[in-house]
Design an enzyme around this catalytic site. Structure first.
Site, short mmCIF file in Angstrom:
data_model
loop_
_atom_site.label_atom_id
_atom_site.label_comp_id
_atom_site.label_asym_id
_atom_site.label_seq_id
_atom_site.Cartn_x
_atom_site.Cartn_y
_atom_site.Cartn_z
N GLY A 40 3.43 33.48 49.42
CA GLY A 40 3.88 34.85 49.64
C GLY A 40 3.00 35.74 48.80
CD GLU A 140 2.92 38.28 53.24
OE1 GLU A 140 3.50 37.80 52.27
OE2 GLU A 140 2.02 37.69 53.85
CG ASN A 184 -9.36 41.45 53.91
OD1 ASN A 184 -9.31 42.23 54.85
ND2 ASN A 184 -8.67 40.31 53.90
N GLY A 246 -7.41 36.73 47.35
CA GLY A 246 -7.23 38.20 47.29
C GLY A 246 -6.03 38.56 46.42
CG ASP A 247 -2.25 37.15 47.41
OD1 ASP A 247 -2.30 38.28 47.94
OD2 ASP A 247 -1.85 36.14 48.02
CG ASN A 271 -15.69 40.45 41.92
OD1 ASN A 271 -14.80 40.89 42.61
ND2 ASN A 271 -16.90 40.99 41.88
O1 RIB Z 1 -2.22 35.77 50.69
C1 RIB Z 1 -1.85 34.44 50.93
C2 RIB Z 1 -0.39 34.38 51.31
O2 RIB Z 1 -0.23 34.97 52.58
C3 RIB Z 1 0.15 32.97 51.48
O3 RIB Z 1 0.65 32.43 50.29
C4 RIB Z 1 1.22 33.16 52.55
O4 RIB Z 1 2.53 32.97 52.09
C5 RIB Z 1 1.01 34.55 53.11
O5 RIB Z 1 1.95 35.42 52.62
#
Ligand code: RIB
Length: 299
Positions: A40, A140, A184, A246-247, A271
């Site tokens: 997530g 999300e 992105n 990216g997270d 980075n």
């Molecule tokens: O950014 C990656 C994430 O996107 C995954 O962990 C998945 O759960 C989706 O939310």
């Protein structure tokens, strides 16, 4: 110095298949490996920020099923404050992820409880959220809830970093309250809807956006404000799985900025942290602070 970061966002259980190539429509293929892991975009950012040394509080919802229980157990073992994570009478958010041999992914999410995060939840938790220096938020959870929190925090002393993922057109979005938008390249294309790069970005600034970082993977990251623009090259690695990179970038950027690094140094830090995440399988594979520092001392 410990910095305080609030993360408002999704909590998913990830179902990850490693495949040679992505299946074509109508095709059945065999995976070489399968794992379930916490994920997530919200929780990934929280885990990464915590691993990199920040004091993190997570805001989000779990479902009342087996996955919710597993995720709660996992989160309890982290240093993240999860007092505000509530269980909703619904299924838990799920993500079905294929990772190909190049380390690229495609993801289908089933939002479940994440979709239930509403204005009432936000109102109930806003005072605790305001104790943080930075809010990390993604898309999300329901869009109206994201707009609501961004509007509400507009005049408050908290910086907002919005990760517009999964991408939507950000029409009628209170961009003037967003300190930093971090798409992105694919997400930026969707946001600027067919306009040229330059025109599209200018429009975002006309709407009041403060600054923008475009995450470009192997090409590094690029910063834009209405007065300046620069590029920070990537730390080169062999990509194994880009999920969550990216997270980690967003979390690392927030940690570095809160510690007083200038934007260029913060992007370098982010980075490296993002790149190292892409060298490992799974979304919550953010490196430790020491790993990032060690690489930064060499480059
Ligand atoms: O950014 C990656 C994430 O996107 C995954 O962990 C998945 O759960 C989706 O939310």
């Amino acid at each position: 110095m410990v910095t305080k970061i609030a993360v408002l966002g999704s909590i998913n259980m990830d179902f990850i298949c490693n495949v040679e190539e992505f299946p074509k429509p109508g095709e059945t293929i065999k995976a070489s490996n399968f794992i379930t892991q916490p994920g997530g975009k919200g929780l990934n950012q929280a885990v990464a920020a915590s691993k990199l040394g920040a004091d993190v509080i997570m805001f989000g919802l779990l479902g009342n099923d087996i996955f919710g229980k597993q995720l709660e157990k996992i989160m309890n073992k982290t240093d993240i404050n999860i007092d505000a994570v509530k269980t909703y009478d619904s299924s838990t958010g799920l993500a079905f992820i294929n990772v190909n041999r190049k380390g690229e992914n495609n993801i289908v999410i089933v939002p479940g409880a994440n979709q239930k995060l509403d204005k009432k939840y936000i109102d109930h938790h806003i005072d605790i959220m305001l104790e943080a220096d930075i809010l990390l938020v993604q898309l999300e959870i329901p869009l109206p809830s994201v707009k609501y929190i961004i509007k509400k925090l507009g005049n408050e002393d908290i910086r907002i970093i919005l990760d517009p993922a999964p991408a939507v057109e950000l029409d009628e979005f209170p961009l003037e309250n967003v300190n930093l938008l971090t798409p992105n390249e694919t997400e930026l294309d969707k946001i600027i809807k067919g306009t040229t790069y330059n025109k599209g970005i200018k429009k975002l600034f006309k709407r009041g956006l403060n600054s923008l970082i475009v995450k470009k993977g192997k090409e590094g990251s690029e910063y834009f404000s209405d007065i300046t623009n620069y590029h920070i090259p990537a730390y080169q690695i062999n990509e194994v799985d880009t999920t969550g990179a990216g997270d980690t970038f967003n979390a690392a950027l927030a940690v570095a900025l809160l510690e007083g690094k200038c934007m260029k140094e913060a992007m370098k830090f982010a980075n490296v942290a993002g790149a190292l995440t892409a060298t490992r399988k799974g979304a919550q594979t953010c490196p430790s602070r020491e790993e990032v520092e060690k690489i930064l001392s060499r480059i």
